[in-house]
Scaffold this motif. Structure first.
Motif, PDB file in Angstrom:
ATOM      1  N   PHE A  87     -35.667-104.568 -48.436  1.00 17.98           N
ATOM      2  CA  PHE A  87     -37.259-104.000 -47.806  1.00 17.98           C
ATOM      3  C   PHE A  87     -37.855-105.858 -47.853  1.00 17.98           C
ATOM      4  CE2 PHE A  87     -36.746-100.563 -52.123  1.00 17.98           C
ATOM      5  CZ  PHE A  87     -36.969 -99.619 -50.795  1.00 17.98           C
ATOM      6  N   LEU A 147     -24.838 -93.214 -60.454  1.00 17.85           N
ATOM      7  CA  LEU A 147     -25.879 -93.144 -61.817  1.00 17.85           C
ATOM      8  C   LEU A 147     -26.069 -92.169 -62.216  1.00 17.85           C
ATOM      9  CD1 LEU A 147     -26.992 -90.662 -58.233  1.00 17.85           C
ATOM     10  CD2 LEU A 147     -27.667 -92.936 -59.280  1.00 17.85           C
ATOM     11  N   TYR A 152     -25.085 -88.827 -68.479  1.00 13.83           N
ATOM     12  CA  TYR A 152     -25.684 -87.868 -68.947  1.00 13.83           C
ATOM     13  C   TYR A 152     -25.545 -86.926 -67.848  1.00 13.83           C
ATOM     14  CZ  TYR A 152     -27.470 -92.685 -71.166  1.00 13.83           C
ATOM     15  OH  TYR A 152     -26.533 -93.589 -71.129  1.00 13.83           O
ATOM     16  N   LEU A 155     -28.941 -85.166 -65.995  1.00 13.25           N
ATOM     17  CA  LEU A 155     -29.767 -85.698 -64.901  1.00 13.25           C
ATOM     18  C   LEU A 155     -29.407 -85.504 -63.478  1.00 13.25           C
ATOM     19  CD1 LEU A 155     -29.813 -90.262 -66.897  1.00 13.25           C
ATOM     20  CD2 LEU A 155     -31.418 -88.113 -66.111  1.00 13.25           C
ATOM     21  N   VAL A 158     -32.435 -84.466 -62.015  1.00 17.12           N
ATOM     22  CA  VAL A 158     -33.653 -84.918 -61.790  1.00 17.12           C
ATOM     23  C   VAL A 158     -32.938 -85.991 -60.568  1.00 17.12           C
ATOM     24  CG1 VAL A 158     -34.746 -87.683 -63.372  1.00 17.12           C
ATOM     25  CG2 VAL A 158     -33.943 -85.585 -64.295  1.00 17.12           C
ATOM     26  N   TYR A 159     -32.358 -86.674 -59.997  1.00 16.39           N
ATOM     27  CA  TYR A 159     -32.106 -87.320 -59.074  1.00 16.39           C
ATOM     28  C   TYR A 159     -31.636 -86.043 -57.746  1.00 16.39           C
ATOM     29  CZ  TYR A 159     -30.107 -91.565 -62.024  1.00 16.39           C
ATOM     30  OH  TYR A 159     -29.450 -91.794 -62.714  1.00 16.39           O
ATOM     31  N   ASN A 162     -34.867 -83.076 -56.590  1.00 25.78           N
ATOM     32  CA  ASN A 162     -35.895 -82.410 -54.736  1.00 25.78           C
ATOM     33  C   ASN A 162     -34.834 -81.948 -53.311  1.00 25.78           C
ATOM     34  OD1 ASN A 162     -37.985 -82.587 -55.697  1.00 25.78           O
ATOM     35  ND2 ASN A 162     -38.606 -84.562 -56.283  1.00 25.78           N
TER      36      ASN A 162
ATOM     37  N   TYR B  57     -30.823 -99.694 -66.531  1.00 21.20           N
ATOM     38  CA  TYR B  57     -31.654 -99.231 -65.602  1.00 21.20           C
ATOM     39  C   TYR B  57     -31.649 -97.761 -65.445  1.00 21.20           C
ATOM     40  CZ  TYR B  57     -27.667-103.659 -64.082  1.00 21.20           C
ATOM     41  OH  TYR B  57     -27.596-104.746 -63.671  1.00 21.20           O
ATOM     42  N   VAL B  58     -31.695 -97.692 -64.479  1.00 16.27           N
ATOM     43  CA  VAL B  58     -32.006 -96.228 -64.055  1.00 16.27           C
ATOM     44  C   VAL B  58     -31.860 -95.177 -64.932  1.00 16.27           C
ATOM     45  CG1 VAL B  58     -33.028 -94.525 -62.291  1.00 16.27           C
ATOM     46  CG2 VAL B  58     -32.579 -96.516 -61.280  1.00 16.27           C
ATOM     47  N   PRO B  59     -30.474 -94.949 -65.478  1.00 16.04           N
ATOM     48  CA  PRO B  59     -30.333 -93.597 -66.199  1.00 16.04           C
ATOM     49  C   PRO B  59     -30.588 -93.741 -67.779  1.00 16.04           C
ATOM     50  CG  PRO B  59     -27.968 -94.665 -64.586  1.00 16.04           C
ATOM     51  CD  PRO B  59     -29.662 -95.454 -65.252  1.00 16.04           C
ATOM     52  N   GLU B  60     -31.262 -94.510 -68.209  1.00 16.25           N
ATOM     53  CA  GLU B  60     -31.200 -95.551 -69.903  1.00 16.25           C
ATOM     54  C   GLU B  60     -32.318 -95.315 -69.573  1.00 16.25           C
ATOM     55  OE1 GLU B  60     -29.300 -97.332 -68.154  1.00 16.25           O
ATOM     56  OE2 GLU B  60     -27.414 -96.580 -69.350  1.00 16.25           O
ATOM     57  N   LEU B  62     -33.843 -93.003 -67.686  1.00 12.77           N
ATOM     58  CA  LEU B  62     -34.212 -92.095 -68.152  1.00 12.77           C
ATOM     59  C   LEU B  62     -34.490 -91.274 -68.626  1.00 12.77           C
ATOM     60  CD1 LEU B  62     -33.221 -91.016 -64.081  1.00 12.77           C
ATOM     61  CD2 LEU B  62     -35.686 -90.563 -64.944  1.00 12.77           C
ATOM     62  N   ILE B  63     -33.738 -91.588 -69.685  1.00 10.82           N
ATOM     63  CA  ILE B  63     -33.444 -90.215 -70.847  1.00 10.82           C
ATOM     64  C   ILE B  63     -34.552 -90.871 -71.876  1.00 10.82           C
ATOM     65  CG2 ILE B  63     -30.729 -89.982 -70.297  1.00 10.82           C
ATOM     66  CD1 ILE B  63     -30.195 -92.274 -72.242  1.00 10.82           C
ATOM     67  N   ARG B  66     -37.500 -88.894 -70.543  1.00 11.22           N
ATOM     68  CA  ARG B  66     -37.244 -87.677 -70.553  1.00 11.22           C
ATOM     69  C   ARG B  66     -37.167 -87.678 -72.574  1.00 11.22           C
ATOM     70  NH1 ARG B  66     -31.805 -85.119 -69.580  1.00 11.22           N
ATOM     71  NH2 ARG B  66     -31.068 -87.061 -71.228  1.00 11.22           N
ATOM     72  N   ILE B  99     -39.984 -87.409 -50.762  1.00 13.15           N
ATOM     73  CA  ILE B  99     -39.941 -86.051 -52.326  1.00 13.15           C
ATOM     74  C   ILE B  99     -38.892 -86.656 -53.025  1.00 13.15           C
ATOM     75  CG2 ILE B  99     -38.830 -84.306 -51.082  1.00 13.15           C
ATOM     76  CD1 ILE B  99     -35.759 -86.369 -51.640  1.00 13.15           C
ATOM     77  N   HIS B 100     -39.351 -88.757 -53.211  1.00 13.85           N
ATOM     78  CA  HIS B 100     -38.141 -89.307 -53.997  1.00 13.85           C
ATOM     79  C   HIS B 100     -39.199 -89.266 -55.337  1.00 13.85           C
ATOM     80  CE1 HIS B 100     -36.328 -90.857 -50.833  1.00 13.85           C
ATOM     81  NE2 HIS B 100     -35.355 -90.382 -52.048  1.00 13.85           N
ATOM     82  N   ASP B 101     -39.239 -88.994 -56.423  1.00 13.94           N
ATOM     83  CA  ASP B 101     -40.362 -89.328 -57.682  1.00 13.94           C
ATOM     84  C   ASP B 101     -39.918 -89.383 -58.861  1.00 13.94           C
ATOM     85  OD1 ASP B 101     -38.630 -87.075 -58.717  1.00 13.94           O
ATOM     86  OD2 ASP B 101     -40.223 -85.844 -58.533  1.00 13.94           O
ATOM     87  N   ILE B 102     -38.366 -90.678 -58.902  1.00 18.09           N
ATOM     88  CA  ILE B 102     -37.929 -90.654 -60.556  1.00 18.09           C
ATOM     89  C   ILE B 102     -39.702 -91.564 -60.489  1.00 18.09           C
ATOM     90  CG2 ILE B 102     -36.789 -92.002 -61.490  1.00 18.09           C
ATOM     91  CD1 ILE B 102     -35.104 -90.331 -59.704  1.00 18.09           C
ATOM     92  N   LEU B 147     -40.899 -94.211 -51.830  1.00 20.36           N
ATOM     93  CA  LEU B 147     -39.822 -94.783 -51.725  1.00 20.36           C
ATOM     94  C   LEU B 147     -39.122 -95.387 -50.836  1.00 20.36           C
ATOM     95  CD1 LEU B 147     -37.983 -95.775 -53.046  1.00 20.36           C
ATOM     96  CD2 LEU B 147     -36.260 -93.876 -52.905  1.00 20.36           C
ATOM     97  N   ALA B 178     -40.989 -98.752 -54.251  1.00 19.49           N
ATOM     98  CA  ALA B 178     -39.732 -99.847 -54.232  1.00 19.49           C
ATOM     99  C   ALA B 178     -39.796-100.656 -53.153  1.00 19.49           C
ATOM    100  CB  ALA B 178     -38.653 -99.334 -54.450  1.00 19.49           C
TER     101      ALA B 178
END
Lengths: 228, 211
Positions: A87, A147, A152, A155, A158-159, A162, B57-60, B62-63, B66, B99-102, B147, B178
Motif C-alpha cells: 500500500f 494461512l 485449522y 478455516l 473463511v478464506y 467467496n 496472526y490472522v488464523p489465531e 479468526l478462531i 469464531r 469480496i474480501h470479508d475477513i 481490501l 488494509a
C-alpha cells in the motif's frame, strides 16, 4: 536454469563485470524473470528476495530497502515487485534510492494476466483466486501453512468461501504442476482455468526499464509508474 | 473464575469449551450481560491487542472470533431483553467489486460483542444496497470495508450516493481495510477511519457517545 525461490544463494550471484543493471526480483516470479532475461538477452545481474515475504507484506518494503542498500555500483536496479500489498510503502522506499525503479502494477497477477484483461476480470469475476507456477509448487508452505489451514483446516471456508473462479497463470506446461493445480482446484471446489501467461505484460514493462540502459540514469519515474 | 476460564477459551479459539462454559454460566443463572462483559469482551480485547502488536496472526484471530461468535449465539436471545444496553445499530458491508470479508466479519463480531446491533450486507455491496439498508434499518453507523486499492474508490461512490439521496446526515460513515489511511478517509468525506477491528469498535462507541 532454475532456482529455488527461497534459496539464500539466489541473492548472492557473482557480479558480472559488464552489468550496469541489476534486477532485484521476488522469489515468486524469479523463474519467469529468468526466462525472459534469457529470451531477451539482457546483460543484468539477478538478485532475489524470498517469496515468503508475501505472507506478511509489511516485510517487503524493509527487505527491499535492506537489499538496495547492498547493491552499489549499478546504474539502475529494477525492483521486480508490484505494490504487493505494501500500500505504497515499497514506492516510498524506492523514492529514497535514485537508481531504483519498479514496473508499474499492483501485483504479479495483474502483470502476468495483462492489465486490460485483469481489469475486465476484476469487474466481471471479483471472486477470482489466482495461482501462479510458484504458488502451485509452494501451495503447502505458502497457503496451507501460511494461512494456518494446516492447523485449522475448517478455516478454508473463511478464506475461500467467496472465491468463485480459479485461474492458473501458468509459466509453462508441466505435468506435475498441472496435476497439482487440479488437486488445488478440487480442494477449493472450483473449476480450474489455465492460462499460458508466461511473463505476460511483465515482459514489456521490464523491457522499458532494462533496455537500453542510458549513459546516464533516466529521470525517476520515466518508463515506470512506480505508484500503483 | 469461570469468566477467566471463558476468556481463556475464547483467546485460545477453543469454541467447544467456550460454548460449554457459556452455556454452563447461563444454566447457573448468571446474567447474560455479565457473561458478555466479564468473559467475552475482555477476551476479544486481549486478542485485538495481541494482533495489533504482532504477537498473533490472522488464523489465531479468526478462531478466537469464531469462538466469540458461537458464544454470542447463546447469549443474544437473552441479551435481547436488555434493550437499554443496545449501543446503536451498525450496517456493515464490503464495497462493490471486492469480496474480501475477513476483517469486516471480525469487526462485526467485535461490535456485536460490544452491544451493537449489527447488520452485515456481505460483500460486493453497491450504493443502492446501502441506501436501502439505511432506509429500512435506520442505522446509526454504516461501515464500509475494502481490501483492494482498486475498490477503495467505491467508498467515495457510496458516500456521494448517500449525499445524492439526502441520507448522508442521517448516518455516521466509518471506513476500514488494509489499504486505507486516515488521509484517504478524510479525502472521501468519511466520518471516521479505523485501522483494525478493536479500534473500530472503540471508535464507534466514541462516535455515538456510548463509550
Amino acid at each position: 536454469m532454475s532456482a529455488r525461490p527461497d534459496d539464500p544463494a539466489l541473492g548472492l550471484p557473482a557480479r558480472r563485470e559488464d552489468a550496469r543493471v541489476a534486477v532485484l526480483v521476488c522469489g515468486a516470479i524469479v523463474n519467469e524473470v529468468r526466462d525472459l532475461i534469457a529470451r531477451r538477452g539482457w546483460t543484468v545481474d539477478v538478485h532475489g528476495l524470498p517469496a515468503s515475504h508475501h505472507l506478511y507484506p509489511k516485510e517487503i518494503a524493509p527487505a527491499v530497502e535492506a537489499k538496495l542498500g547492498e547493491l552499489d555500483g549499478y546504474e539502475r536496479v529494477v525492483v521486480v515487485y508490484g505494490d504487493c500489498g505494501t500500500f505504497g510503502a515499497l514506492d516510498r522506499v524506492l523514492e529514497r534510492f535514485e537508481h531504483a525503479v519498479r514496473p508499474s502494477g499492483p501485483h504479479c497477477y495483474e502483470m502476468m494476466m495483462g492489465a486490460r484483461e485483469f481489469a475486465v476480470n476484476a469487474t466481471r469475476r471479483p471472486g477470482t483466486y489466482f495461482l501462479t507456477s510458484w504458488l502451485v509448487r509452494n501451495w503447502e508452505q505458502a497457503v496451507l501453512k501460511g494461512l494456518g489451514l494446516d492447523r485449522y483446516p475448517d478455516l478454508k471456508e473463511v478464506y475461500f468461501g467467496n472465491s468463485t473462479a480459479l485461474v492458473y497463470l501458468r509459466r509453462e506446461a508441466d505435468p506435475r504442476l498441472d496435476a497439482k493445480a487440479r488437486e488445488i482446484a478440487d480442494y477449493l471446489g472450483l473449476e480450474l482455468e489455465v492460462r499460458d501467461s508466461r511473463a505476460g505484460d511483465l515482459e514489456e514493462r521490464l523491457a522499458a526499464l532494462v533496455e537500453p540502459v542510458p549513459a546516464t540514469s533516466r529521470k525517476k519515474g520515466e518508463a515506470c509508474a512506480s505508484k500503483s | 473464575m469461570r469468566f477467566e476460564e471463558l476468556s481463556m477459551a475464547v483467546e485460545n479459539g477453543d469454541a467447544p469449551t467456550a460454548v460449554e462454559l457459556t452455556q454452563g454460566l447461563v444454566d447457573a443463572d448468571t446474567d447474560a450481560l455479565e457473561i458478555l462483559e466479564g468473559g467475552l469482551v475482555p477476551a476479544m480485547d486481549v486478542i485485538g491487542q495481541r494482533f495489533s502488536e504482532g504477537e498473533i496472526y490472522v488464523p489465531e484471530m479468526l478462531i478466537a472470533a469464531r469462538a466469540m461468535k458461537a458464544c454470542l449465539g447463546i447469549l443474544q436471545p437473552l441479551l435481547a431483553r436488555y434493550d437499554s444496553t443496545k449501543r446503536g445499530t451498525v450496517v456493515l458491508g464490503t464495497v462493490k467489486g471486492d469480496i474480501h470479508d475477513i476483517g469486516k466479519n471480525i469487526v462485526g463480531i467485535m461490535m456485536e460483542g460490544s452491544g451493537f446491533e449489527v447488520h452485515d450486507l456481505g460483500t460486493d455491496v453497491d450504493a443502492d444496497r446501502f441506501i436501502l439498508a439505511i432506509e429500512e434499518l435506520q442505522p446509526d453507523i454504516i461501515g464500509l470495508s475494502a481490501l483492494l486499492t482498486t475498490t477503495m474508490p467505491n467508498m467515495k461512490t457510496i458516500i456521494e450516493a448517500l449525499v445524492e439521496a439526502s441520507l448522508r446526515d442521517r448516518v455516521v460513515v466509518m471506513v476500514g481495510g488494509a489499504p486505507l489511511t486516515q488521509e484517504y478517509a478524510d479525502s472521501i468525506g468519511a466520518d471516521a477511519y479505523a485501522p483494525d477491528a478493536a479500534s473500530a469498535t472503540e471508535r464507534a462507541k466514541s462516535l455515538l457517545g456510548v463509550a
